[in-house]
Design a protein around this motif. Structure first.
Motif, PDB file in Angstrom:
ATOM      1  N   ARG A 115       2.981   8.511  28.174  1.00  0.00           N
ATOM      2  CA  ARG A 115       3.539   9.858  28.261  1.00  0.00           C
ATOM      3  C   ARG A 115       4.501  10.099  27.101  1.00  0.00           C
ATOM      4  O   ARG A 115       5.128   9.172  26.609  1.00  0.00           O
ATOM      5  CB  ARG A 115       4.273  10.058  29.589  1.00  0.00           C
ATOM      6  CG  ARG A 115       3.353   9.992  30.798  1.00  0.00           C
ATOM      7  CD  ARG A 115       4.056  10.514  32.023  1.00  0.00           C
ATOM      8  NE  ARG A 115       3.188  10.453  33.199  1.00  0.00           N
ATOM      9  CZ  ARG A 115       3.408  11.123  34.310  1.00  0.00           C
ATOM     10  NH1 ARG A 115       4.467  11.911  34.406  1.00  0.00           N
ATOM     11  NH2 ARG A 115       2.582  11.020  35.331  1.00  0.00           N
ATOM     12  N   ALA A 146      -0.627  13.641  25.304  1.00  0.00           N
ATOM     13  CA  ALA A 146       0.264  12.712  26.004  1.00  0.00           C
ATOM     14  C   ALA A 146       1.441  13.385  26.696  1.00  0.00           C
ATOM     15  O   ALA A 146       2.159  12.726  27.446  1.00  0.00           O
ATOM     16  CB  ALA A 146       0.799  11.672  25.024  1.00  0.00           C
ATOM     17  N   ALA A 150      -1.296  10.672  29.218  1.00  0.00           N
ATOM     18  CA  ALA A 150      -2.652  10.268  28.842  1.00  0.00           C
ATOM     19  C   ALA A 150      -3.019   9.021  29.640  1.00  0.00           C
ATOM     20  O   ALA A 150      -2.302   8.017  29.588  1.00  0.00           O
ATOM     21  CB  ALA A 150      -2.730   9.984  27.348  1.00  0.00           C
ATOM     22  N   THR A 161      -0.036   7.099  17.683  1.00  0.00           N
ATOM     23  CA  THR A 161       0.411   8.454  18.001  1.00  0.00           C
ATOM     24  C   THR A 161       0.114   9.411  16.858  1.00  0.00           C
ATOM     25  O   THR A 161       0.249   9.056  15.687  1.00  0.00           O
ATOM     26  CB  THR A 161       1.926   8.466  18.278  1.00  0.00           C
ATOM     27  OG1 THR A 161       2.229   7.487  19.274  1.00  0.00           O
ATOM     28  CG2 THR A 161       2.391   9.837  18.749  1.00  0.00           C
ATOM     29  N   LEU A 181       8.045   7.948  23.613  1.00  0.00           N
ATOM     30  CA  LEU A 181       6.848   7.598  24.381  1.00  0.00           C
ATOM     31  C   LEU A 181       7.185   6.557  25.436  1.00  0.00           C
ATOM     32  O   LEU A 181       8.063   5.710  25.235  1.00  0.00           O
ATOM     33  CB  LEU A 181       5.764   7.065  23.451  1.00  0.00           C
ATOM     34  CG  LEU A 181       5.242   8.073  22.420  1.00  0.00           C
ATOM     35  CD1 LEU A 181       4.522   7.386  21.298  1.00  0.00           C
ATOM     36  CD2 LEU A 181       4.335   9.083  23.091  1.00  0.00           C
TER      37      LEU A 181
END
Length: 422
Positions: A115, A146, A150, A161, A181
């Motif tokens: 995420r 994301a 995801a 990313t 993240l």
């Protein structure tokens, strides 16, 4: 060829603030994009995941695999918000786009969900999106949005990313100040059926001298393809996402990397089932939205940007793929295999375009080409003619999943498993 994603309607500031204050954002099937008033100040958009491994994306490094972005003291921005001078009706021109690609991060332990939390100033008409992909033994997953989380079908050991920015032509651009993240484990979802192949309409890219979505300057008789979704877009000079495209008779094929986004749409991963497909989930799997719009008036006969669709294209072929790989003379229907949906060992073509032949010798007929950087599926290998290539001199010939052969002298690496003897 900066072919960006669809602009989302400007969202009222109150609504955005309400989202930011919730415990977690509701996942959006089309990925998350933010659009707020330029005068509203910074807004932090958060998708919260309890626990897990957390890290911050380095937005300070902008190098050759990044496209149309720049680092400023305020944060990451588009370098140029004006699109190149193509017709507004062109399927390759909608709004300005830029992408920052980070280095892969090796996780402390495998994860199935990633995420993103974005801190950005996003004026009306601009968007910011964070995409991630995960590394498995069989290769990279598709890219997934994301911000809502995801989820991968199997655990991944590395995460890479992409930060994607878009703006209206000549309009204000977003400023991304931070991306954080979180990777953790959750229930997995089913992946698309392995080895998907569909018949779609192909058009020729042309556009020599223009820049692809992954930053390549298009060369004369170049060898790559474009698909209308970033989910299958390879980073520059890689074939992480490779297709096998063949004439409908099967007489000619080319293995080519996906280096651009289009035609027409940029959120149409039509090869995926409805449960995975980003948009237009009511269309049959394998039917591009542009084809449905052109043939049956789907979506009012328009693409995601509201433009009238002028052909049913589901793939674009660079000139070398079009003329030399498939020997086409006009736009045509082709059979496309989306090779990352399959499994088994893959060989990386280190020098090309490489001839693919009907047998294990240069005396056999050429049945097509494998572009440089293409990742080709290898079934097994046989002993044949000795060939001196850039990586070795060898009698090994790899039989591809199509039943054709390439000399191992031109394969720079093999991953995804051990290749058996035929």
């Amino acid at each position: 060829m900066k072919r960006p994603h669809c602009r989302i309607r400007p969202t009222a500031l109150a609504a955005v603030l309400a989202l930011a204050l919730t415990i977690a954002l509701v996942p959006l099937t089309s990925g998350f994009s933010a659009a707020t008033s330029a005068a509203s100040g910074p807004v932090t958009l958060t998708a919260v995941a309890p626990g897990g491994e957390r890290w911050s994306t380095d937005l300070s490094v902008v190098d050759r695999d990044d496209v149309n972005v720049r680092r400023t003291p305020a944060g990451l921005r588009l370098r140029e918000s004006r699109t190149t001078g193509r017709s507004p009706r062109s399927p390759h021109n909608a709004v300005a786009e830029g992408m920052l690609l980070t280095a892969p991060r090796t996780l402390a332990r495998p994860a199935t969900r990633v995420r993103a939390e974005i801190t950005a100033d996003v004026p009306s008409g601009a968007t910011v999106e964070v995409l991630v992909r995960g590394w498995r033994v069989s290769g990279w997953t598709e890219w997934r949005a994301a911000t809502g989380g995801a989820v991968f079908d199997r655990p991944v050991s590395q995460v890479q990313t992409r930060v994607v920015l878009t703006a209206r032509n000549g309009g204000a651009t977003a400023t991304v100040r931070a991306v954080q993240l979180t990777a953790d484990a959750t229930a997995a979802v089913s992946a698309a059926t392995p080895g998907l192949t569909y018949r779609v309409y192909a058009t020729r890219i042309g556009l020599v001298g223009e820049v692809t979505a992954n930053g390549r300057t298009v060369q004369p008789r170049d060898h790559f393809v474009a698909l209308p979704s970033r989910r299958g877009l390879s980073p520059l000079n890689t074939g992480d996402y490779t297709v096998r495209v063949c004439t409908t008779t099967g007489s000619r094929c080319e293995y080519a990397p996906v280096w651009d986004v289009g035609p027409w749409n940029t959120r149409d991963d039509y090869w995926n089932p409805a449960a995975v497909r980003e948009n237009w989930k009511n269309l049959p799997q394998g039917r591009p939205e542009a084809q449905a719009a052109y043939q049956s008036g789907y979506n009012g006969g328009r693409d995601q940007f509201g433009r009238t669709v002028l052909n049913p294209a589901g793939i674009d072929l660079a000139d070398g793929t079009f003329w030399d790989g498939l020997k086409l003379t006009t736009n045509a229907w082709v059979d496309v295999a989306y090779l990352w949906t399959g499994g088994g060992p893959r060989g990386v073509v280190g020098d090309g375009p490489l001839n693919i032949r009907s047998g294990a010798s240069t005396s056999y007929a050429v049945r097509g080409l494998a572009a440089r950087f293409a990742n080709v599926p290898i079934q097994c290998y046989v002993t044949g003619q000795s060939v001196a290539g850039p990586y070795r001199t060898t009698t090994r010939w790899n039989r591809l999943a199509s039943g054709q052969y390439v000399s191992h002298a031109y394969i720079s690496a093999v991953y995804g498993g051990t290749v058996p003897v035929c």
